[in-house]
Design an enzyme around this catalytic site. Structure first.
Site, PDB file in Angstrom:
ATOM      1  N   GLY A   1      -6.524  10.379 -21.711  1.00 33.45           N
ATOM      2  CA  GLY A   1      -7.388  10.542 -22.879  1.00 33.45           C
ATOM      3  C   GLY A   1      -7.886   9.212 -23.403  1.00 33.45           C
TER       4      GLY A   1
ATOM      5  N   GLY B   1     -10.963   8.685 -25.768  1.00 34.02           N
ATOM      6  CA  GLY B   1     -10.917   9.252 -27.114  1.00 34.02           C
ATOM      7  C   GLY B   1     -10.744   8.207 -28.191  1.00 34.02           C
ATOM      8  N   GLN B   2     -10.679   8.685 -29.432  1.00 28.80           N
ATOM      9  CA  GLN B   2     -10.630   7.790 -30.584  1.00 28.80           C
ATOM     10  C   GLN B   2      -9.420   6.867 -30.542  1.00 28.80           C
ATOM     11  OE1 GLN B   2      -9.513   9.455 -34.329  1.00 28.80           O
ATOM     12  NE2 GLN B   2     -10.652   7.969 -35.542  1.00 28.80           N
TER      13      GLN B   2
ATOM     14  N   ILE C   1     -11.009  12.636 -18.442  1.00 22.63           N
ATOM     15  CA  ILE C   1     -11.759  13.602 -17.640  1.00 22.63           C
ATOM     16  C   ILE C   1     -13.225  13.202 -17.525  1.00 22.63           C
ATOM     17  CG2 ILE C   1     -12.385  15.152 -19.538  1.00 22.63           C
ATOM     18  CD1 ILE C   1     -11.723  17.488 -17.554  1.00 22.63           C
TER      19      ILE C   1
ATOM     20  N   ASP D   1      -8.459  14.846 -14.461  1.00 22.41           N
ATOM     21  CA  ASP D   1      -8.277  16.114 -15.162  1.00 22.41           C
ATOM     22  C   ASP D   1      -6.775  16.307 -15.317  1.00 22.41           C
ATOM     23  OD1 ASP D   1      -7.985  18.713 -16.024  1.00 22.41           O
ATOM     24  OD2 ASP D   1      -9.316  19.592 -14.535  1.00 22.41           O
ATOM     25  N   ILE D   2      -6.267  16.205 -16.533  1.00 22.97           N
ATOM     26  CA  ILE D   2      -4.830  16.218 -16.759  1.00 22.97           C
ATOM     27  C   ILE D   2      -4.204  17.563 -16.414  1.00 22.97           C
ATOM     28  CG2 ILE D   2      -4.841  16.955 -19.183  1.00 22.97           C
ATOM     29  CD1 ILE D   2      -2.667  14.181 -17.556  1.00 22.97           C
TER      30      ILE D   2
ATOM     31  N   TYR E   1      -4.502  24.368 -31.950  1.00 23.90           N
ATOM     32  CA  TYR E   1      -4.056  22.982 -31.808  1.00 23.90           C
ATOM     33  C   TYR E   1      -2.639  22.825 -32.350  1.00 23.90           C
ATOM     34  CZ  TYR E   1      -4.013  17.888 -32.503  1.00 23.90           C
ATOM     35  OH  TYR E   1      -3.681  16.551 -32.486  1.00 23.90           O
TER      36      TYR E   1
ATOM     37  N   LYS F   1       0.890  21.897 -30.407  1.00 23.62           N
ATOM     38  CA  LYS F   1       1.682  20.728 -30.770  1.00 23.62           C
ATOM     39  C   LYS F   1       3.134  21.096 -31.076  1.00 23.62           C
ATOM     40  CE  LYS F   1      -1.126  17.432 -30.033  1.00 23.62           C
ATOM     41  NZ  LYS F   1      -0.830  16.480 -28.937  1.00 23.62           N
TER      42      LYS F   1
END
Length: 325
Positions: free
Chosen positions: A12, A15-16, A39, A56-57, A146, A150
């Site tokens: 990832g 990402g941020q 990805i 691709d995880i 989400y 988690k």
């Protein structure tokens, strides 16, 4: 640069958090020692400064091949679909967030990796959770896919610690605010967008109510807490994958008021959308005493310091014509 030998994979990494974390790890352990994967194809400074891979995880075989190719011993697993995006595609969120994590943990077990970091989120909490000073060990009652992933992820990580003796660590990130990278579909994204809008346009329409108060953290503290946890003595940790961490809590209105102290003409109005229900199910403040006691967590930024730094950095980029949002 730390001389300790590590071969690190960041998933990832586009990402941020992943993009900034990967750069920090490279400056710490060496550019060639940190593989950035996502990805999507990685470009820009992150691609120029060290090795990158398209991954691709959810493809366990591809992950295993990448670990072997680069002789990876440590994984920072940031690949995930966040809260707001996950509500639009819940099946995809489950697939990426759960199957992706399972692949990482299985690979860690198979290859004997030294350490895995997998962040959780305040999304694990829900309406039945105490909203103020939310305890470390409390009811987990998420109302988003989400959050469900988690909670399952925390339990899965702890299972691999107990069953296989893996060193897996993680913390429950609050909303993360950065002046470098844009957020990726979370319910707290307004707290980044509002700064950009203040600098570029002088006004912002917030998708949460003015009185919506949530835990937040500035990116430098986010990166610090991640590295501090990964460097902590494993023997001191009573928790592993679910540490509460926080730095500040504020409402959307309080943030707008803080910006107006520096930009008096700034105007903010409020038009809550579907993300309001998500925010209403989350805590207003977090008790992170376990993280402070077990590995010495201490944030450096409060709302005022963060706002000074955010507006200064964004104004500089705006003047240079590089502020894209």
């Amino acid at each position: 640069m730390i001389k300790e030998t590590k071969r690190i994979l960041v998933t990832g990494a586009a990402g941020q958090i992943g993009s900034e974390l990967a750069q920090l790890l490279r400056s710490t352990y060496g550019n060639g020692s940190v593989v950035a994967s996502d990805i999507v194809a990685i470009s820009g400074p992150l691609a120029e400064s060290g090795p990158t891979e398209k991954l691709d995880i959810t493809d366990g075989a591809a992950l295993g091949a990448l670990l072997r190719k680069h002789k990876i011993d440590t994984v920072y697993h940031l690949a995930a679909l966040l809260s707001a995006t996950g509500e639009k595609t819940p099946q995809k969120a489950w697939d990426i967030n759960i199957h992706g994590l399972y692949n990482v943990l299985e690979a860690a077990r198979e290859f004997g990796l030294a350490r895995v970091f997998s962040p959780s989120s305040i999304a694990v909490f829900g309406p039945a959770t105490p909203r103020e000073n939310t305890p470390q060990d409390t009811v987990l009652d998420p109302k988003t896919m989400y959050g469900v992933t988690k909670v399952a992820g925390e339990l899965l990580c702890d299972y691999y610690v107990q069953k296989y003796g893996l060193d897996v660590r993680g913390c429950r990130y609050p909303g993360i605010i950065s002046n470098q990278t844009l957020p990726g579909g979370g319910t707290t994204d307004y707290a980044v967008a509002i700064y950009y809008a203040a600098v570029k346009d002088g006004r912002y329409t917030c998708f949460l109510r003015e009185d919506t108060r949530l835990p937040m953290m500035y990116m430098p503290d986010c990166l610090k807490c991640t590295l501090d946890l990964m460097r902590a003595d494993f023997a001191r940790l009573k928790h592993h994958s679910n540490f509460n961490v926080s730095a500040m809590s504020f409402s959307a209105g309080e943030l707008a008021a803080e910006i107006r102290k520096r930009v008096p003409s700034f105007v903010c109005d409020y038009q809550p959308d579907f993300r309001q229900a998500i925010a209403d199910s989350w805590p207003a403040s977090i008790d992170d005493s376990a993280a402070r006691g077990e590995w010495g967590w201490r944030p450096a930024y409060d709302l005022a310091l963060m706002t000074d730094d955010m507006l200064s950095a964004l104004a500089e980029r705006h003047a240079a014509g590089t502020l894209n949002y």
